[in-house]
Every structure is written in C-alpha cells, then in structure tokens.
Design a protein around this motif. Sequence first.
Motif, PDB file in Angstrom:
ATOM      1  N   LYS A  26      28.512  61.516  26.290  1.00  0.00           N
ATOM      2  CA  LYS A  26      28.371  60.841  24.803  1.00  0.00           C
ATOM      3  C   LYS A  26      29.982  60.772  24.201  1.00  0.00           C
ATOM      4  O   LYS A  26      30.092  60.171  23.457  1.00  0.00           O
ATOM      5  CB  LYS A  26      27.516  61.560  23.956  1.00  0.00           C
ATOM      6  CG  LYS A  26      27.200  61.327  22.602  1.00  0.00           C
ATOM      7  CD  LYS A  26      26.330  62.095  21.776  1.00  0.00           C
ATOM      8  CE  LYS A  26      26.042  61.401  20.437  1.00  0.00           C
ATOM      9  NZ  LYS A  26      25.014  62.163  19.853  1.00  0.00           N
TER      10      LYS A  26
ATOM     11  N   THR B 269      30.703  66.935  21.005  1.00  0.00           N
ATOM     12  CA  THR B 269      29.298  66.726  20.557  1.00  0.00           C
ATOM     13  C   THR B 269      28.789  68.153  20.947  1.00  0.00           C
ATOM     14  O   THR B 269      28.840  68.644  21.436  1.00  0.00           O
ATOM     15  CB  THR B 269      28.825  65.859  21.891  1.00  0.00           C
ATOM     16  OG1 THR B 269      29.286  64.595  21.886  1.00  0.00           O
ATOM     17  CG2 THR B 269      27.213  65.854  21.849  1.00  0.00           C
TER      18      THR B 269
ATOM     19  N   THR C 280      30.920  57.347  22.866  1.00  0.00           N
ATOM     20  CA  THR C 280      30.876  56.931  21.314  1.00  0.00           C
ATOM     21  C   THR C 280      31.730  57.867  20.453  1.00  0.00           C
ATOM     22  O   THR C 280      31.742  59.141  20.643  1.00  0.00           O
ATOM     23  CB  THR C 280      29.161  57.449  20.903  1.00  0.00           C
ATOM     24  OG1 THR C 280      29.136  58.853  21.342  1.00  0.00           O
ATOM     25  CG2 THR C 280      28.303  56.793  21.582  1.00  0.00           C
TER      26      THR C 280
END
Length: 263
Positions: free
Chosen positions: A174, A157, A178
């Motif tokens: 994150k 990320t 995801t």
Amino acid sequence: EELFEQQTEHFMICLGAGGRTGGAGAEGLIKLVRNYAQLLRLPKPAKRVGVLMTLPSASEARSKQAASSAYTAANELIRLAENGQITPLILIDNEKIKPLCPDLPVKEYQPAINRLVADLFDTFNTLSASPTPYTSFDSMDYLDVLTAGGCTVMGVTEVKKPRDKHAVSTAIRKNLETSLLAGNYKLGKAKTAAGIVLGGKKMMAQVPGLQDNINYALDVLTAVTGRAVVHRGIYEDDVQKLRVYTIISGLPAPIRRIEKLHK
C-alpha cells in the motif's frame, strides 16, 4: 552557521511548483546551500543537499504558464539528481493530495499536508538515532538511503490486523501504490531502500508469529525493489499500533507524470 554547525548532516530544500513561478531560481538556491554545506566541512557537499518539490494538480496546470514553469523546474531538478548534484529528489503530487484530506477546511488544508511530509522525515530521523532491542536502522543506513541519488518515495501505513500473515506485507504494498508522492516509478530499478516496522511494546511481546510476518513483508520489499540494498529496522514504542514505514531511493524519474505538464 552557529545554528546548524554542530548537528547538520543533510539539507532539504522545499520548492512549490504549483504556481506561476514554478521552481524558478532553484539551481541558484541549491548552489547556495551546497556552498554552505562545504563551509560546514560536510563530506561530499553535493550529496548533502536534497530537494522536495510539489507538482501542480490538474486544475493548477490549466494555467499554461504554471504548467510550463513546473515542467522546466522538474526537468532541471531531475537532471541535477541524475548527475548526483542533489540527493534525494522528492516529488509530491498535488493531484494525489486532494483525496487524502477531503473534508478539511481551507485554513487547515495546507498545514495538514505539510505535517504529513514532515512527520515522515521526523520518524526516519528519530528512529535512525534511537536504540532498539530488535533490528536497527541506524544513521549510516539512513544516510545511505538519502545519498543514493535519483528520486525518492516514502510512505507509512498502519497495520490493522497484525496477526494476519499477509497484513504487514500488504501495508508495504500500500505504501508503494498509494502515496501523496508522484507515481509511475520503476521500483525495480531502485538503488537502496528501507522498511521499518514500529509497534507497541505489548504487541511486540504478545502477538504470536509477528516476527515471521515482518520478515515476510520485508522480503516482499526486497523482491519489489529488485537489486536494491534494503535496510531493515524494527522498533517499539508505547503506542499500541503497528505501523510500517518505507523509503526507496535511487529511482529513475517519473517521466510520464512530468510529461503531463507539457501537454
């Protein structure tokens, strides 16, 4: 043999389970590669062979034959991973891939997905062999992650606001939440993990409090993974961006996701 003998340390077998044949023949291929690792005299050959397999999307799994083949292949690979006969096992979920590249034309779609995965491996490979004036994630740390057994998840990320105290830790969260990798993992049962921060040289030199932000984020990774050994790495390059990479290994299989193929 001449091509790999001097440099090979680990093999990754890539299998697609999105079609009708699923991962048929995977075990035979694994044995073949394991024998090759033994031929190269790599220590503990079973721990030098990993598998990356795609799971079919919901539309692909509408074919009962495809779903059944994928279900059988996934369970066989999970068994091998749990018995230490392959490591790591990385499951990529085709259902989670679609939102990542929604506007790509058909011709570019699959190559783009392949690059996402290959780029992650390339980054870990490169950084583990690179010097750093900060904290090193060296080749032995990387090997520790790759040979932890079980399943592995990876992520990256970009941190948009590196001055924000919680921005780096948010990026790590994150990565865990995801990803194009299959979900429903119990992260608290991981055996080993790594958090690597890569930032531009100017950013590393000029952003006040960035070291504290990085330390806090890596502490978050340690807390999320429970008793796992967490390796850390901090690197710089000429790209004026801050990126956070995570890799977590030794995870129990995502059984809930696999069982969806059996319904």
